[in-house]
Design an enzyme around this catalytic site. Structure first.
Site, mmCIF file in Angstrom:
data_model
loop_
_atom_site.group_PDB
_atom_site.id
_atom_site.type_symbol
_atom_site.label_atom_id
_atom_site.label_comp_id
_atom_site.label_asym_id
_atom_site.label_seq_id
_atom_site.Cartn_x
_atom_site.Cartn_y
_atom_site.Cartn_z
ATOM 1 N N LYS A 180 -8.846 -22.803 -52.241
ATOM 2 C CA LYS A 180 -9.982 -22.951 -53.146
ATOM 3 C C LYS A 180 -10.015 -24.318 -53.839
ATOM 4 O O LYS A 180 -11.094 -24.869 -54.065
ATOM 5 C CB LYS A 180 -9.958 -21.850 -54.200
ATOM 6 C CG LYS A 180 -10.263 -20.457 -53.642
ATOM 7 C CD LYS A 180 -10.336 -19.437 -54.779
ATOM 8 C CE LYS A 180 -10.185 -18.005 -54.299
ATOM 9 N NZ LYS A 180 -11.283 -17.517 -53.481
ATOM 10 N N GLU A 194 -11.386 -21.856 -64.016
ATOM 11 C CA GLU A 194 -12.839 -21.975 -63.922
ATOM 12 C C GLU A 194 -13.483 -21.402 -65.151
ATOM 13 O O GLU A 194 -12.964 -20.475 -65.764
ATOM 14 C CB GLU A 194 -13.357 -21.158 -62.718
ATOM 15 C CG GLU A 194 -13.722 -21.995 -61.546
ATOM 16 C CD GLU A 194 -14.172 -21.177 -60.352
ATOM 17 O OE1 GLU A 194 -14.653 -20.034 -60.540
ATOM 18 O OE2 GLU A 194 -14.055 -21.687 -59.235
ATOM 19 N N HIS A 209 -15.974 -6.488 -56.628
ATOM 20 C CA HIS A 209 -16.087 -7.742 -55.871
ATOM 21 C C HIS A 209 -16.340 -7.531 -54.390
ATOM 22 O O HIS A 209 -16.227 -8.465 -53.597
ATOM 23 C CB HIS A 209 -14.854 -8.643 -56.071
ATOM 24 C CG HIS A 209 -14.645 -9.048 -57.502
ATOM 25 N ND1 HIS A 209 -15.649 -9.596 -58.268
ATOM 26 C CD2 HIS A 209 -13.569 -8.967 -58.315
ATOM 27 C CE1 HIS A 209 -15.192 -9.837 -59.481
ATOM 28 N NE2 HIS A 209 -13.939 -9.459 -59.545
ATOM 29 N N ARG A 237 -17.340 -18.161 -40.798
ATOM 30 C CA ARG A 237 -17.520 -17.129 -39.767
ATOM 31 C C ARG A 237 -18.908 -16.501 -39.933
ATOM 32 O O ARG A 237 -19.617 -16.832 -40.870
ATOM 33 C CB ARG A 237 -16.469 -16.034 -39.950
ATOM 34 C CG ARG A 237 -16.484 -15.507 -41.378
ATOM 35 C CD ARG A 237 -15.693 -14.249 -41.575
ATOM 36 N NE ARG A 237 -15.361 -14.026 -42.964
ATOM 37 C CZ ARG A 237 -16.128 -13.471 -43.876
ATOM 38 N NH1 ARG A 237 -17.329 -13.054 -43.552
ATOM 39 N NH2 ARG A 237 -15.723 -13.313 -45.123
HETATM 40 P P1 ADP Z 1 -12.378 -14.143 -53.161
HETATM 41 O O1 ADP Z 1 -11.973 -15.313 -52.296
HETATM 42 O O2 ADP Z 1 -11.201 -13.339 -53.643
HETATM 43 O O3 ADP Z 1 -13.480 -13.320 -52.571
HETATM 44 P P2 ADP Z 1 -14.289 -15.557 -54.825
HETATM 45 O O4 ADP Z 1 -13.958 -16.884 -55.396
HETATM 46 O O5 ADP Z 1 -15.212 -15.532 -53.637
HETATM 47 O O6 ADP Z 1 -12.921 -14.793 -54.503
HETATM 48 O O7 ADP Z 1 -14.885 -14.621 -55.948
HETATM 49 C C1 ADP Z 1 -15.120 -13.248 -55.727
HETATM 50 C C2 ADP Z 1 -16.109 -12.702 -56.748
HETATM 51 O O8 ADP Z 1 -15.601 -12.911 -58.071
HETATM 52 C C3 ADP Z 1 -17.473 -13.367 -56.735
HETATM 53 O O9 ADP Z 1 -18.366 -12.784 -55.812
HETATM 54 C C4 ADP Z 1 -17.935 -13.165 -58.167
HETATM 55 O O10 ADP Z 1 -18.470 -11.845 -58.298
HETATM 56 C C5 ADP Z 1 -16.654 -13.235 -58.974
HETATM 57 N N1 ADP Z 1 -16.401 -14.602 -59.519
HETATM 58 C C6 ADP Z 1 -15.855 -15.649 -58.866
HETATM 59 N N2 ADP Z 1 -15.804 -16.749 -59.654
HETATM 60 C C7 ADP Z 1 -16.321 -16.381 -60.843
HETATM 61 C C8 ADP Z 1 -16.545 -17.064 -62.088
HETATM 62 N N3 ADP Z 1 -16.224 -18.350 -62.273
HETATM 63 N N4 ADP Z 1 -17.096 -16.371 -63.105
HETATM 64 C C9 ADP Z 1 -17.435 -15.059 -62.951
HETATM 65 N N5 ADP Z 1 -17.242 -14.368 -61.821
HETATM 66 C C10 ADP Z 1 -16.700 -15.001 -60.763
#
Ligand code: ADP
Length: 651
Positions: free
Chosen positions: A116, A200, A235, A303
């Site tokens: 990330k 973040e 999620h 993908r």
């Molecule tokens: P993963 O790789 O575990 O799927 P992501 O970074 O894609 O993690 O985040 C998964 C979910 O977490 C997102 O779809 C969102 O709902 C929530 N999320 C991610 N970043 C944030 C953030 N900065 N603030 C609030 N919710 C977040």
């Protein structure tokens, strides 16, 4: 164009890829584990290769076995589907090193988006907006805490190697930061072997907006517009749609342009998705909250996505076909200015799970399974890896099917999908179909623009009850009275409780016509007994019901029940009129007292089931013989499984 393709996946996505390959004249090779020996994707492919035991790490995740299967069958290319090995750069490299075509992006592009922090750095360099935060190499707790202050609370600590919602901690106040950091690092260490984190800004009221991108080996990259996947449970996406509600053309243009830039920054080839998070907390103007300056890059999925069909439906593009063309070296079939949005599409993920038990997965045989079908008013597309009679095993993702509805506008598409979710038949495996339908008719969802916290906030209301509705009980009762195999009247209902005068006088085996006055009877679902007063004039909602081997099946607006007459009081469940003895709940058989062909007397013990730490004996409902026996001591059984069938003795 490639002529043969091995699909390194299973379930609906394997079937989906086979379908397009077939229309392109490409020979298909499936791979399968022990549990999938008879699975639909194996039946549909031109050829199939067994690659190991049921657990994925012994089959679908073993790259060497998959490459060997491709070599053995002469397949030229490997399509990874999604999940499993699809985002494994080392596997992609091994496929290429083996002289095969990898239907996916270059291994370097996968790697660039794998962590990330590195992905965000690259996006910043490419001018793509990212969620405000800290990405530094200095991982000392003091520095991280200081950076969290700078970002401003609430913050989200994210493991750089995290995925699947793991390795994330929300922190609301500085005092909690140190503990949250430690626990996040512990989880990251054990799940990903990497303790590195980033900080973040925690977005309040976030919407999940993602953009479908596509690149080819000639340097072209296009986008195929956005999807909104904000309806999530823990999620995990549950309902996805395209386009995004409330997206105005200028904002769309900005987000899609950013996505193309992101893909170009990693020389992207093939189908990919750029996920963004939109901060929609400012809705003072009463709008959707979507604003170009509040939509940030979150991550890239290198993908094809589960939810790709909604994009296909609004653009008319077959994304799997594009993948196969691009992998064969062809340029993208369309330029950006040839792509446009037509109508609305929305997808629901049908899971084998039980909302009433906190969404526990539900496994077992699909004795009854029917997905919605298109009507003139409401066309529907379904994607599944199962058909009736297949088994849902505990080894893989519990998704049974995807149901995709379309319409000229959002209201039409949402209404159609709600209708289709209510017509799913699935038994004895439980599904979330009724839950999906209630989410789809929730006023906030209908209005459009819900955030990712919607399901968690509304869950209690949406789950509702698991009991059959009054309409379902009435529908079944009227069928029972209309069925000449209904059994003797005293088995059917409590004769003494009839409200009209005079005893019921029909003989066993004769046709029972519906009583003309309200009559009390008991109907068992196998795990609960429901009392109803049969009302010949009932005019409420009237679900579809039919006679099946196991009893009377009713599609109760998304939940399927098989009901059978029961005695009042409830515990001594009378078998179905045809003598089918079903497991009243999931459990383990600790004794089987009869053998096939045995003559049994009414009330005789047949099998003993251990469930929920208790023993339950199932007994013969009448004198007869054991015509069918599907029970062995020690066997696990699912709710509603047919254990024994007793054939009624003559006379
Ligand atoms: P993963 O790789 O575990 O799927 P992501 O970074 O894609 O993690 O985040 C998964 C979910 O977490 C997102 O779809 C969102 O709902 C929530 N999320 C991610 N970043 C944030 C953030 N900065 N603030 C609030 N919710 C977040």
């Amino acid at each position: 164009m490639i002529k043969s393709l091995l699909i390194a996946n299973r379930g609906e996505i394997a079937c989906r890829i086979i379908r397009t390959a077939r229309t392109m004249g490409i020979r298909t090779v499936a791979v399968y584990s022990d549990a999938d020996a008879k699975a639909l994707h194996v039946r549909q492919a031109d050829e199939a290769v067994h690659i190991g035991a049921s657990p994925a790490r012994e089959s679908y995740l073993v790259g060497d076995k998959i490459i060997a299967a491709a070599k053995h069958t002469g397949a030229e290319a490997i399509h990874p589907g999604y999940g499993f090995l699809s985002e494994n750069a080392d596997f992609a490299q091994s496929v290429i090193d083996a002289g095969l075509i990898w239907v996916g992006p270059r291994p370097d592009s996968i790697r660039a988006m794998g962590l990330k922090d590195a992905a965000k750095e690259r996006m910043i360099a490419a001018g793509v907006p990212v969620t405000p935060g800290y990405l530094g190499a200095d991982q000392s707790p003091d520095r991280l805490a200081a950076e969290a202050e700078k970002v401003g609370y609430p913050v989200l600590i994210k493991a750089v190697a995290g995925g699947g919602g793991k390795g994330m901690r929300r922190v609301d106040v500085p005092a909690d930061f140190a503990d949250a950091l430690l626990s996040c690092q512990r989880e990251a260490e054990s799940s990903f072997g990497n303790t590195q984190v980033l900080i973040e800004k925690y977005i309040l009221s976030p919407r999940h907006i993602e953009v479908q991108v596509f690149g080819d080996t000639h340097g072209n990259v296009v986008h195929l517009f956005e999807r909104d996947c904000s309806l999530q449970r823990r999620h995990q996406k549950v309902i996805e749609e395209a386009p995004a509600p409330g997206m105005d053309p200028a904002t769309r243009e900005a987000v899609c342009a950013a996505a193309v830039k992101a893909a170009q920054a990693v020389d992207y080839v093939g189908a990919g998705t750029i996920e963004f998070i939109a901060d929609t907390s400012d809705r003072e103007d009463g709008g959707s909250g979507l604003r170009a300056d509040r939509i940030w890059f979150m991550e890239m999925n290198t993908r094809l996505q589960v939810e790709h069909p909604v994009t296909e439906e609004i653009t008319g593009v077959d994304l799997v076909e594009w993948q196969l063309r691009v992998a064969s070296g062809e340029p993208l079939p369309k330029r950006q200015d040839e792509l446009s949005i037509n109508g609305w599409a929305i997808e629901a993920r049908l899971y084998a799970e039980n909302p009433a038990t906190g969404f526990l997965p539900s496994v077992g045989p699909l004795r009854h399974f029917k997905l919605p079908s298109s009507s003139r008013r409401w066309p529907v597309r379904t994607e599944t890896g199962y058909s009736r009679g297949d088994e849902v095993t505990p080894f893989y993702d519990p998704m049974l099917a995807k149901i995709i509805a379309t319409g000229p506008d959002r209201d039409e598409a949402v209404t159609a999908l709600e209708h289709h979710c209510e017509t799913v038949t699935c038994w004895p495996v439980r599904t979330n179909a009724r839950f999906l339908a209630s989410a789809l008719r929730h006023p906030a969802f209908v209005a459009g623009g819900i955030d990712t916290g919607f399901l968690a906030r509304e869950s209690d209301i949406l789950v509702g009850t698991e009991a059959p509705s009054e309409g379902a009980l009435q529908a079944v009762a009227s069928l029972i009275f209309d069925d000449d195999r209904g059994g003797s009247p005293s088995d059917i209902y409590d004769v003494g409780s009839r409200r009209d005068s005079g005893p019921w006088s029909a003989q066993a085996g004769t046709r029972l016509s519906a009583p003309s006055a309200p009559t009390r009877l008991h109907l068992s679902t196998g795990s609960s007994v429901n009392e109803i007063v049969f009302d010949p004039d009932f005019s409420g909602p009237n679900p579809w019901a039919e006679r099946v081997d196991e009893g009377w099946l009713v599609d109760d607006f998304g939940t399927t029940f098989v009901l059978n007459p029961a005695r009042a009081g409830g515990d001594a469940i009378v078998g179905a009129a045809d003598g089918a003895i079903l497991s009243p709940m999931p459990g383990r058989l600790i004794a089987v007292e009869v053998a096939a062909g045995d003559v049994v007397a009414k009330g005789q013990k047949l099998v003993t089931l251990e469930a929920m730490k208790m023993e339950h004996s199932l007994t013969a409902p009448f004198d007869g013989t054991v015509a069918e026996l599907n029970a062995h001591p020690g066997g696990q059984v699912s709710e509603g499984a047919l254990l024994v069938r007793i054939e009624r003795a003559e006379g």
